[in-house]
Write a protein that holds these residues in place. Structure first.
Motif, PDB file in Angstrom:
ATOM      1  N   ASN A 104      32.040  25.815  45.611  1.00  0.00           N
ATOM      2  CA  ASN A 104      32.121  26.770  44.504  1.00  0.00           C
ATOM      3  C   ASN A 104      31.535  28.108  44.943  1.00  0.00           C
ATOM      4  N   THR A 123      30.923  28.827  39.079  1.00  0.00           N
ATOM      5  CA  THR A 123      32.280  28.387  39.411  1.00  0.00           C
ATOM      6  C   THR A 123      33.348  29.461  39.284  1.00  0.00           C
ATOM      7  N   ASN A 124      33.109  30.504  38.435  1.00  0.00           N
ATOM      8  CA  ASN A 124      34.139  31.530  38.300  1.00  0.00           C
ATOM      9  C   ASN A 124      33.523  32.896  38.007  1.00  0.00           C
ATOM     10  N   ALA A 125      34.300  33.922  38.301  1.00  0.00           N
ATOM     11  CA  ALA A 125      33.805  35.298  38.214  1.00  0.00           C
ATOM     12  C   ALA A 125      33.477  35.708  36.778  1.00  0.00           C
ATOM     13  N   LYS A 159      35.145  38.375  41.968  1.00  0.00           N
ATOM     14  CA  LYS A 159      36.450  37.714  41.990  1.00  0.00           C
ATOM     15  C   LYS A 159      36.259  36.263  42.404  1.00  0.00           C
ATOM     16  N   ASP A 160      37.085  35.374  41.835  1.00  0.00           N
ATOM     17  CA  ASP A 160      37.033  33.967  42.233  1.00  0.00           C
ATOM     18  C   ASP A 160      37.381  33.832  43.715  1.00  0.00           C
ATOM     19  N   VAL A 173      31.559  32.769  43.884  1.00  0.00           N
ATOM     20  CA  VAL A 173      32.227  33.964  43.379  1.00  0.00           C
ATOM     21  C   VAL A 173      31.964  35.109  44.346  1.00  0.00           C
ATOM     22  N   ASP A 202      41.862  38.673  37.265  1.00  0.00           N
ATOM     23  CA  ASP A 202      41.203  37.971  38.384  1.00  0.00           C
ATOM     24  C   ASP A 202      39.965  38.701  38.906  1.00  0.00           C
TER      25      ASP A 202
END
Length: 462
Positions: free
Chosen positions: A393, A425-427, A379-380, A395, A367
């Protein structure tokens, strides 16, 4: 008269000797001919064993592997549109007058891994491409579509559409290869058609210095040169055991060693891209002792709630095996985990107080992700953070070790929402994007939400 009898006696004696010698010689010849028959039979019976797995591996005849591989290795052409900015012209004339666009062409290799046209190559071969073209060994050309990439492990998946089933290379289990085993490197060095070179496996679980995150290379002395990147490393049965990725050289050409991403890691990445659209990274939930110099990996700390904690692993345990595969150093442990998914269970053999014990550990999803290029950990964001800042959205920066970011006021807890004006949208995506973008002389635009919920924008050039 006596003389006549003497001649007759000598003739009879000579004839007897000749007849006896003839019989002796011909009898021996017949015996020799018969004893040869079993030897010929043994030779005939030996032929099928030459085709067996064990015998092929023990010979230095690489024709079987070469013939089954050379047509499944392709040439990859990468055309990218680059932008060059002259700041002086732009400053005085403005309006984009100092901006020039040009095409840049790069080449490499790829490996067909299925008859319907899926091709694996290196991420650095296709990075930044606006157009991709594949040339088969028979010189037929096809446009290629990029399916997905994993910059961290330098793997990319392409797809071409052909009206026939294509030759392909089957995967082998890279964990089973041995140091000293014969291997072939197949690729397209210097824009040549598929070229085969031979060598042996020099080392396994090799880590390299630099920004690469891969720490479990197969090292070989098979000659690999520019253009070989993305090509196949195969065993003597023509099965894929690695994707050729790097060479050790001060000149840019091969001088002794080359390195390949193990096939188990490449296959797992490809499966993740096809099933999830991105790589699923699995972790044990431990910190390791970097100062430990003995054989194995010593656990320095165990994270709460992790699979390692639930399995009963403790600080001081020394990991010796993963699923019965020997672990001598951290790079070998990382290689085993990279080939696994979150939710998979592994059997760890650990040494505790001088005794070996086995622990079943369920791997969890990674994560946090490190952008090594600018030294931050990401991290998300949670659903609660989305509601708090009214965003869809982003990070979060959980650790900031970049002096420039700190100087400009970017703090831990800031949320990155856009990079180069595109939502993130994500790490994992952000860390790979930062690492692949920086260092190329292009400006990087980052939009963040600060701790007060306000938007801030930054431009970086590295």
């Amino acid at each position: 008269m006596k003389k006549a009898f003497s001649f007759l006696g000598m003739a009879i004696l000579g004839g007897a000797l000749t007849l006896g010698g003839y019989k002796m010689l011909f009898d021996k010849d017949q015996i020799v001919e018969r004893t040869l028959n079993p030897i010929e039979t043994v030779r005939t019976n030996y032929t099928p064993t030459y085709k067996s797995t064990g015998t092929v591996e023990s010979t230095t005849d690489f024709t079987i592997a070469a013939e089954s591989t050379v047509h499944a290795v392709v040439h990859v052409k990468n055309t990218a549109v680059r932008t060059q900015v002259n700041p002086w012209i732009e400053r005085f004339y403005g309006g984009g007058s100092g901006t020039r666009k040009f095409e840049q062409v790069g080449t490499g290799s790829g490996v067909i891994i299925s008859p319907d046209g899926y091709i694996v190559t290196n991420n650095h071969v296709i990075d930044g491409a606006s157009n991709l073209e594949i040339t088969l060994n028979n010189q037929k050309k096809y446009p290629a579509k990029l399916i997905g990439t994993d910059a961290a492990n330098d793997i990319a998946l392409l797809k071409i559409e052909a009206d026939i089933d294509l030759p392909y290379v089957p995967f082998a289990d890279s964990d089973t290869i041995k140091i000293g085993e014969w291997v072939l490197a197949v690729g397209n060095p210097y824009n040549l058609t598929s070229t085969v070179t031979a060598g042996i496996v020099s080392a396994k679980g090799r880590d390299l210095e630099g920004n690469r995150n891969i720490e479990s290379f197969i090292q070989t002395d098979a000659a690999v040169n520019p253009g070989n990147s993305g090509g196949a490393l195969v065993n003597t049965r023509g099965e894929l055991i690695g994707i050729n990725t790097a060479i050790s050289s001060k000149t840019g050409s091969f001088i002794g060693y080359s390195f390949a991403v193990p096939s188990n890691i490449a296959k797992k990445i490809i499966d993740d891209i096809l099933e999830f659209g991105q790589v699923q990274q699995a972790i044990l939930g431990i910190n390791v002792d970097a100062e430990f110099k003995e054989e194995g990996v010593r656990i320095d700390a165990v994270s709460d709630g992790s699979g390692a904690k639930k399995a009963g692993l403790k600080e001081g345990d020394i990991i010796k095996k993963v699923n019965n595969v020997k672990i001598s150093k951290f790079s070998e442990l990382r290689g085993q985990l990279t080939a696994k998914r979150p939710g998979d269970e592994v059997i760890l053999t650990v040494e505790r107080d001088g005794e070996l014990i086995n622990k079943n550990v369920k791997l969890t999803k990674k994560d946090t992700f490190i952008s090594s290029s600018i030294n931050i950990i990401l991290k998300d964001i949670t659903k609660a953070e989305k509601r708090k800042f009214n965003i869809e959205n982003g990070v979060k920066i959980v650790r900031n070790g970049n002096k420039n970011l700190i100087y400009y006021g970017v703090k831990e807890g800031f949320i990155i929402t856009k990079i180069n004006k595109k939502p993130v949208t994500n790490a994992d995506q952000v860390s790979q994007l930062l690492d692949s973008s920086l260092g190329k002389g292009q400006p990087l635009y980052i939009e963040v939400i600060n701790l007060e919920g306000e938007k801030e924008r930054y431009v970086f050039r590295y």
